[in-house]
Design an enzyme around this catalytic site. Structure first.
Site, PDB file in Angstrom:
ATOM      1  N   HIS A  42       0.822  -1.224   0.000  1.00 29.01           N
ATOM      2  CA  HIS A  42       0.000   0.000   0.000  1.00 29.01           C
ATOM      3  C   HIS A  42       0.846   1.260   0.000  1.00 29.01           C
ATOM      4  O   HIS A  42       0.369   2.317  -0.400  1.00 29.01           O
ATOM      5  CB  HIS A  42      -0.972  -0.018   1.188  1.00 29.01           C
ATOM      6  CG  HIS A  42      -2.148  -0.913   0.990  1.00 29.01           C
ATOM      7  ND1 HIS A  42      -3.342  -0.756   1.642  1.00 29.01           N
ATOM      8  CD2 HIS A  42      -2.316  -1.996   0.187  1.00 29.01           C
ATOM      9  CE1 HIS A  42      -4.202  -1.694   1.262  1.00 29.01           C
ATOM     10  NE2 HIS A  42      -3.598  -2.469   0.383  1.00 29.01           N
ATOM     11  N   ASN A  70      -7.317   1.685   3.474  1.00 27.02           N
ATOM     12  CA  ASN A  70      -6.478   1.551   4.674  1.00 27.02           C
ATOM     13  C   ASN A  70      -7.232   1.701   5.982  1.00 27.02           C
ATOM     14  O   ASN A  70      -6.839   1.123   6.997  1.00 27.02           O
ATOM     15  CB  ASN A  70      -5.362   2.610   4.645  1.00 27.02           C
ATOM     16  CG  ASN A  70      -4.384   2.387   3.508  1.00 27.02           C
ATOM     17  OD1 ASN A  70      -4.154   1.238   3.094  1.00 27.02           O
ATOM     18  ND2 ASN A  70      -3.822   3.461   2.978  1.00 27.02           N
TER      19      ASN A  70
END
Ligand code: HEM
Ligand SMILES: [Ca+2]
Ligand SMILES: [Ca+2]
Length: 305
Positions: A42, A70
């Site tokens: 990420h 997230n």
């Protein structure tokens, strides 16, 4: 530009320090390696592997931690901070937070029984975060294979990289809310996703009842939950991919990913070799090097803020 000996003279024990902190964390949290690997992914998909995901809200920083992929999902930030503290004690001001994520990813995979590789190093840390970028660039679990392929291609990663890196779902957990669209009323059909094995479906429906908590977690790999192996691919062949994005790699009619799944399922060492190479490829996504960026002293904050 990155190289594997970047800290050879300035922090020769960096790998063992990182590995030691992760081994400690694994004692009380079998999932933490998976969580750390996901942080590197990420990070790299948003403005490159620059530690941008680690910055908290403050001043002009709109944290990527609050982006949809997230929020209430990525974890392990406390362990990253413990690693940073240990490194600052041994080699102050030397190792970037972006490199910590890359080293932690390799250590986590290898400690779970997966491949090892020489991590390329020398990334520096961003002074910015890109929350909007995190919302658009990180693939989602209900996205089509073609859309996910485009997001990989946008950062220079191939279809083989996509299939190999998706093998990271051989360990770790996913919340019900990330796959419950498959369990009861898939795409408005009133029925479950037809590419979901019926026995596995029944188990998942028990774990994730309709109107139950979306935050309950399920193992991504129902066979070997905490081991890094190639079972992810045989699961797909058995219609036991947990996320829609997983099963699509094998169940999309005519897709070029099918033969890659078959080859990784039948040959563990080919999967390990490809996974290691694809991690190096992902780790090379537009790093800051030379005098760009900085070496943060606290991974959560830009220096001097
Ligand atoms: C191909 C597109 C991908 C999609 C759509 C995707 C999506 C997801 C989702 C939805 C979760 C569960 C999150 C939650 O419930 O909180 C997850 C977990 C995870 N993902 Fe992916 N992922 C993808 C690729 C990757 C890649 C490339 C890696 C690393 C190389 C990775 C590593 C992981 C790991 C290890 C977990 C478990 C984390 C934990 O237990 O904390 N994923 N992924
Ligand atoms: Ca980043
Ligand atoms: Ca496994």
């Amino acid at each position: 530009q990155l190289n594997s000996t970047f800290y050879a003279s300035t922090c020769p024990n960096v790998s063992s320090i990182v590995s030691g902190v992760i081994q400690q964390a694994l004692q009380s949290d079998a999932r933490i390696g998976a969580s750390l690997l996901r942080l590197h992914f990420h990070d790299c998909f948003v403005d490159g592997c620059d530690g941008s995901i680690l910055l908290d809200n403050s001043g002009s920083i709109q944290s990527e931690k609050d982006a949809a992929p997230n929020t209430n999902s990525t974890r392990g930030f406390d362990v990253v901070d413990n690693i940073k503290t240990a490194l600052e004690n041994s080699c102050p001001g030397v190792v970037s937070c972006a490199d910590i994520l890359a080293i932690a990813a390799e250590a986590s995979v290898s400690l779970a029984g997966g491949p090892t590789w020489n991590v390329l190093l020398g990334r520096r840390d961003s002074t910015t975060a890109n929350q909007a970028g995190a919302n658009t660039s990180i693939p989602g679990p209900s996205e089509s294979l073609s859309s996910i392929t485009s997001k990989f291609s946008a950062v220079g990663l191939s279809t083989t990289d996509l299939v190999a890196l998706s093998g990271a779902h051989t360990f770790g957990r996913a919340q019900c809310r990330t796959f419950s669209n498959r369990l009861y009323n898939f795409n408005g059909t009133g029925n479950p996703d037809p590419t979901l094995d019926t026995t596995y479906l029944a188990t998942l429906q028990q774990t994730c009842p309709q109107n139950g908590s979306g935050t309950t977690v399920s193992d991504l790999d129902p066979t070997t939950a905490d081991t890094f192996d190639n079972n992810y691919y045989s699961n797909l062949q058995n219609n036991k991919g947990l996320l829609q994005s997983d099963q699509e790699l094998f169940s999309t009619t005519g897709a070029s990913t099918i033969s890659i799944v078959n080859s990784f399922s039948s040959n563990s060492s080919s999967f390990f070799q490809n996974f290691a190479q694809s991690m190096i490829n992902m780790g090379n996504i537009s790093p800051l090097t030379g005098s760009s960026g900085e070496i943060r002293s606290d991974c959560k904050k830009v220096n001097g803020s």
